[in-house]
Design an enzyme around this catalytic site. Sequence first.
Site, PDB file in Angstrom:
ATOM      1  N   ASP A 157      -3.685 -10.868  -1.791  1.00 33.42           N
ATOM      2  CA  ASP A 157      -4.097 -10.272  -0.519  1.00 33.42           C
ATOM      3  C   ASP A 157      -5.581  -9.902  -0.588  1.00 33.42           C
ATOM      4  O   ASP A 157      -6.114  -9.625  -1.664  1.00 33.42           O
ATOM      5  CB  ASP A 157      -3.244  -9.013  -0.295  1.00 33.42           C
ATOM      6  CG  ASP A 157      -3.277  -8.475   1.115  1.00 33.42           C
ATOM      7  OD1 ASP A 157      -4.314  -7.908   1.504  1.00 33.42           O
ATOM      8  OD2 ASP A 157      -2.262  -8.591   1.820  1.00 33.42           O
TER       9      ASP A 157
ATOM     10  N   HIS B  49      -6.796  -7.191   0.399  1.00 29.51           N
ATOM     11  CA  HIS B  49      -6.851  -5.772   0.070  1.00 29.51           C
ATOM     12  C   HIS B  49      -6.224  -5.540  -1.310  1.00 29.51           C
ATOM     13  O   HIS B  49      -5.242  -6.188  -1.678  1.00 29.51           O
ATOM     14  CB  HIS B  49      -6.077  -4.954   1.103  1.00 29.51           C
ATOM     15  CG  HIS B  49      -6.613  -5.075   2.499  1.00 29.51           C
ATOM     16  ND1 HIS B  49      -6.228  -6.078   3.350  1.00 29.51           N
ATOM     17  CD2 HIS B  49      -7.505  -4.310   3.180  1.00 29.51           C
ATOM     18  CE1 HIS B  49      -6.858  -5.929   4.509  1.00 29.51           C
ATOM     19  NE2 HIS B  49      -7.639  -4.869   4.432  1.00 29.51           N
TER      20      HIS B  49
ATOM     21  N   HIS C 187       0.796  -1.229   0.000  1.00 32.25           N
ATOM     22  CA  HIS C 187       0.000   0.000   0.000  1.00 32.25           C
ATOM     23  C   HIS C 187       0.828   1.280   0.000  1.00 32.25           C
ATOM     24  O   HIS C 187       0.297   2.350  -0.327  1.00 32.25           O
ATOM     25  CB  HIS C 187      -0.921   0.042   1.225  1.00 32.25           C
ATOM     26  CG  HIS C 187      -1.973  -1.014   1.246  1.00 32.25           C
ATOM     27  ND1 HIS C 187      -2.854  -1.205   0.204  1.00 32.25           N
ATOM     28  CD2 HIS C 187      -2.289  -1.947   2.184  1.00 32.25           C
ATOM     29  CE1 HIS C 187      -3.667  -2.205   0.504  1.00 32.25           C
ATOM     30  NE2 HIS C 187      -3.349  -2.672   1.693  1.00 32.25           N
TER      31      HIS C 187
ATOM     32  N   ASP D 288      -4.658 -12.527   4.516  1.00 30.03           N
ATOM     33  CA  ASP D 288      -5.830 -11.963   5.181  1.00 30.03           C
ATOM     34  C   ASP D 288      -7.114 -12.282   4.420  1.00 30.03           C
ATOM     35  O   ASP D 288      -8.205 -11.883   4.824  1.00 30.03           O
ATOM     36  CB  ASP D 288      -5.682 -10.454   5.381  1.00 30.03           C
ATOM     37  CG  ASP D 288      -5.237  -9.718   4.143  1.00 30.03           C
ATOM     38  OD1 ASP D 288      -5.111 -10.356   3.077  1.00 30.03           O
ATOM     39  OD2 ASP D 288      -5.005  -8.502   4.235  1.00 30.03           O
TER      40      ASP D 288
END
Length: 376
Positions: free
Chosen positions: A168, A170, A133, A257
């Site tokens: 992931d 995200h 990120h 995650d």
Amino acid sequence: MTTALIHSEDWARFDYGPQHPLRMERLGLTWRLMQAYGLTRLPDAVVHAPTPAAERDIAAFHAPEYLEVLKIANNGAQPPRGGAFGLGPGDNPVFRGLWEAAQLVAAGSLLAADLVAGGRADRVFHFAGGLHHALRERASGFCYVNDAVLAILRLREHGLRVAYVDIDAHHGDGVQYAFYGDPHVLTISTHERGERLFPGTGFVNELGEGDAAGFSVNLPLEAYTETSVYLPAFEAVVPPLLERFKPDVIVAQLGIDSHRTDPLTHLALDIQGFVRAFARIVPMAPKIVALGGGGYDIRNVARGWTAAWAVLNGVELPGALPPAFADDVRRYDFGSLGLWDEPAEVLPDHVQRAVSDYADRQVDAVQRTIFPFHRL
């Protein structure tokens, strides 16, 4: 085939704070499970400990003024104007050793890229990496420097064609933005839909710009997407694009995650599905740089990343966690003595249909929007 595992005991020195969901102890736990399975002593694998990256290497992507703020923050005190660079209470806290941690994560992924580019390893796993990120001049989503971007830039310096695959939960926004106009880097991200989860991006229509249109690929998924839905969607999008792009190297971000028990997300993969997705792409390029990523139930982190390292080495692991890992099983309340997950409780029919229908629509959108650029 030669493999390399990158790990540093220095991670034990860093702590985001007692209330922060990203717990550095997940790295030590993963290492101990790998040790217990004998995976740190494989005959054709080498373990490397990185040394901190030089500032000039991190500045290959990050803005000099941002790096100055990270260095000031190294003493654990909030730097002047830190908030303007994403630092402060919440996702990206200031803690003692912050700059040193940034140097260490960058070093591990740069080392992975150098080992692959220099022909010293075919497959490398830096499981402390994958902080996808971080932006050029701002911390974001628990990430201070974008080691994945730095690794890709290093591989590109060697003239290598790179595909980035991010599983992931995200969206891999920082990596996508870094290469949004670069047709020599294909970025693919599967993730929970942006309307529901940070960072609120990763829609199918984010497809790259200019000559790189079609080289940013996003497959957003509905909450409660489980392995039986995820794997067919993954299969319909990721392998066809990799086959067409023909990368020299795949950089894989292995955030776990997406697991059904993760406390911060809403996808519902099991360990088996996570591993099968990764195993599907491993043979699709001559070289692999694997990175870690998200994962906030650290029991899943240890099991998933240990299994991923086994995949890179062609090792089939016993389903029972090793007796040598028993102390950690008790300490972290694993609940189960198995590496693999038991079947989950079946979702109501209407939820299953909604999840499956959403995945089908997104796959169709990717195929209509992205595939024409690659003549698929």
